[in-house]
Scaffold this motif. Sequence first.
Motif, PDB file in Angstrom:
ATOM      1  N   GLY A  52       0.807  -1.207   0.000  1.00 23.95           N
ATOM      2  CA  GLY A  52       0.000   0.000   0.000  1.00 23.95           C
ATOM      3  C   GLY A  52       0.839   1.256   0.000  1.00 23.95           C
ATOM      4  N   SER A  53       0.155   2.390   0.095  1.00 27.40           N
ATOM      5  CA  SER A  53       0.805   3.694   0.015  1.00 27.40           C
ATOM      6  C   SER A  53       0.330   4.604   1.140  1.00 27.40           C
ATOM      7  CB  SER A  53       0.473   4.354  -1.334  1.00 27.40           C
ATOM      8  OG  SER A  53       0.941   3.587  -2.414  1.00 27.40           O
ATOM      9  N   LEU A  54       1.180   5.526   1.489  1.00 28.25           N
ATOM     10  CA  LEU A  54       0.849   6.589   2.427  1.00 28.25           C
ATOM     11  C   LEU A  54       1.578   7.847   1.987  1.00 28.25           C
ATOM     12  CD1 LEU A  54       1.176   4.902   5.953  1.00 28.25           C
ATOM     13  CD2 LEU A  54      -0.934   5.742   4.912  1.00 28.25           C
ATOM     14  N   ARG A  55       1.023   8.979   2.354  1.00 26.33           N
ATOM     15  CA  ARG A  55       1.709  10.242   2.122  1.00 26.33           C
ATOM     16  C   ARG A  55       1.826  10.981   3.438  1.00 26.33           C
ATOM     17  NH1 ARG A  55       0.065  15.482  -1.581  1.00 26.33           N
ATOM     18  NH2 ARG A  55      -1.459  15.749   0.124  1.00 26.33           N
ATOM     19  N   LEU A  56       3.041  11.270   3.818  1.00 24.13           N
ATOM     20  CA  LEU A  56       3.297  12.046   5.019  1.00 24.13           C
ATOM     21  C   LEU A  56       3.477  13.515   4.643  1.00 24.13           C
ATOM     22  CD1 LEU A  56       5.901   9.772   6.853  1.00 24.13           C
ATOM     23  CD2 LEU A  56       3.405   9.598   6.812  1.00 24.13           C
ATOM     24  N   SER A  57       3.051  14.370   5.555  1.00 24.46           N
ATOM     25  CA  SER A  57       3.208  15.809   5.369  1.00 24.46           C
ATOM     26  C   SER A  57       4.011  16.379   6.522  1.00 24.46           C
ATOM     27  CB  SER A  57       1.844  16.506   5.326  1.00 24.46           C
ATOM     28  OG  SER A  57       1.049  15.999   4.286  1.00 24.46           O
ATOM     29  N   CYS A  58       4.752  17.413   6.224  1.00 22.05           N
ATOM     30  CA  CYS A  58       5.517  18.125   7.249  1.00 22.05           C
ATOM     31  C   CYS A  58       5.346  19.609   6.978  1.00 22.05           C
ATOM     32  CB  CYS A  58       6.982  17.719   7.199  1.00 22.05           C
ATOM     33  SG  CYS A  58       8.058  18.640   8.317  1.00 22.05           S
ATOM     34  N   TRP A  79      17.747  18.919  -0.418  1.00 21.48           N
ATOM     35  CA  TRP A  79      18.789  19.913  -0.196  1.00 21.48           C
ATOM     36  C   TRP A  79      18.318  21.291  -0.642  1.00 21.48           C
ATOM     37  CZ3 TRP A  79      22.755  18.482   2.728  1.00 21.48           C
ATOM     38  CH2 TRP A  79      22.990  17.117   2.865  1.00 21.48           C
ATOM     39  N   SER A  80      19.064  22.297  -0.208  1.00 20.27           N
ATOM     40  CA  SER A  80      18.651  23.677  -0.454  1.00 20.27           C
ATOM     41  C   SER A  80      18.627  24.016  -1.942  1.00 20.27           C
ATOM     42  CB  SER A  80      19.563  24.653   0.287  1.00 20.27           C
ATOM     43  OG  SER A  80      20.903  24.475  -0.099  1.00 20.27           O
ATOM     44  N   ASP A  81      19.355  23.267  -2.753  1.00 22.40           N
ATOM     45  CA  ASP A  81      19.338  23.526  -4.193  1.00 22.40           C
ATOM     46  C   ASP A  81      18.215  22.768  -4.899  1.00 22.40           C
ATOM     47  OD1 ASP A  81      22.101  21.302  -5.236  1.00 22.40           O
ATOM     48  OD2 ASP A  81      20.251  20.944  -4.095  1.00 22.40           O
ATOM     49  N   GLY A  82      17.419  22.071  -4.105  1.00 22.41           N
ATOM     50  CA  GLY A  82      16.288  21.334  -4.671  1.00 22.41           C
ATOM     51  C   GLY A  82      16.597  19.891  -5.013  1.00 22.41           C
ATOM     52  N   ASP A 117       5.739  21.950  -1.356  1.00 22.82           N
ATOM     53  CA  ASP A 117       4.797  22.992  -1.752  1.00 22.82           C
ATOM     54  C   ASP A 117       5.199  24.248  -0.995  1.00 22.82           C
ATOM     55  OD1 ASP A 117       2.668  24.763  -2.066  1.00 22.82           O
ATOM     56  OD2 ASP A 117       1.172  23.171  -2.116  1.00 22.82           O
ATOM     57  N   ASN A 118       5.938  25.117  -1.641  1.00 23.16           N
ATOM     58  CA  ASN A 118       6.450  26.297  -0.949  1.00 23.16           C
ATOM     59  C   ASN A 118       5.336  27.238  -0.520  1.00 23.16           C
ATOM     60  OD1 ASN A 118       9.283  25.727  -1.021  1.00 23.16           O
ATOM     61  ND2 ASN A 118       9.256  26.168  -3.213  1.00 23.16           N
ATOM     62  N   ALA A 119       4.266  27.286  -1.271  1.00 28.57           N
ATOM     63  CA  ALA A 119       3.144  28.153  -0.906  1.00 28.57           C
ATOM     64  C   ALA A 119       2.530  27.739   0.423  1.00 28.57           C
ATOM     65  CB  ALA A 119       2.093  28.137  -2.006  1.00 28.57           C
ATOM     66  N   VAL A 172       6.350  19.988   3.167  1.00 25.54           N
ATOM     67  CA  VAL A 172       7.079  18.971   2.427  1.00 25.54           C
ATOM     68  C   VAL A 172       6.331  17.654   2.577  1.00 25.54           C
ATOM     69  CG1 VAL A 172       9.229  17.682   2.246  1.00 25.54           C
ATOM     70  CG2 VAL A 172       9.287  20.113   2.742  1.00 25.54           C
ATOM     71  N   TYR A 173       6.297  16.895   1.519  1.00 28.26           N
ATOM     72  CA  TYR A 173       5.584  15.625   1.506  1.00 28.26           C
ATOM     73  C   TYR A 173       6.567  14.480   1.291  1.00 28.26           C
ATOM     74  CZ  TYR A 173       1.707  18.829   0.693  1.00 28.26           C
ATOM     75  OH  TYR A 173       0.803  19.851   0.793  1.00 28.26           O
ATOM     76  N   LEU A 174       6.216  13.349   1.858  1.00 26.92           N
ATOM     77  CA  LEU A 174       6.932  12.111   1.576  1.00 26.92           C
ATOM     78  C   LEU A 174       5.900  11.105   1.080  1.00 26.92           C
ATOM     79  CD1 LEU A 174       9.612  10.512   1.711  1.00 26.92           C
ATOM     80  CD2 LEU A 174       8.866   9.703   3.970  1.00 26.92           C
ATOM     81  N   GLU A 175       5.947  10.848  -0.206  1.00 27.96           N
ATOM     82  CA  GLU A 175       5.055   9.869  -0.812  1.00 27.96           C
ATOM     83  C   GLU A 175       5.715   8.511  -0.701  1.00 27.96           C
ATOM     84  OE1 GLU A 175       2.081  10.924  -2.335  1.00 27.96           O
ATOM     85  OE2 GLU A 175       1.518   8.805  -2.487  1.00 27.96           O
ATOM     86  N   MET A 176       5.022   7.568  -0.086  1.00 28.45           N
ATOM     87  CA  MET A 176       5.578   6.242   0.141  1.00 28.45           C
ATOM     88  C   MET A 176       4.702   5.207  -0.558  1.00 28.45           C
ATOM     89  SD  MET A 176       6.647   6.550   4.167  1.00 28.45           S
ATOM     90  CE  MET A 176       4.941   6.548   4.732  1.00 28.45           C
TER      91      MET A 176
END
Length: 121
Positions: free
Chosen positions: A16-22, A52-55, A72-74, A78-82
Amino acid sequence: DVQLVESGGGSVQAGGSLRLSCTASGFTFDGSGMGWYRQAPGNGCELIAALWSDGSTHYEDSVKGRFSVSVDNAKNTVYLEMNSLQSKDSAVYYCAADPAYQASECRLFGNWGQGTQVTVS
């Protein structure tokens, strides 16, 4: 003050899948690095994905091709799609405002989220 708040963990079956947000406050991901870490009982703190800071990104070998980081800078999030989750992925997952943290335990210093449990059965 810097605050990082994670969400999105839970229980999922293998494959399965999960998406974490920070989501950050007092800190912006735009132009700064961050890392996703995990720690399972009896195991050390493991960096699994770095932004990293350069993307550019870096992934730990065991998650390459299955996990991906996006920002998503707006929303200052930050997301971690697993995907294709496996039982060995079960752990508490943390985001940190440091893509190069090294210590046996997570959250000893620096700015961290509270952690979110991921359980794969």
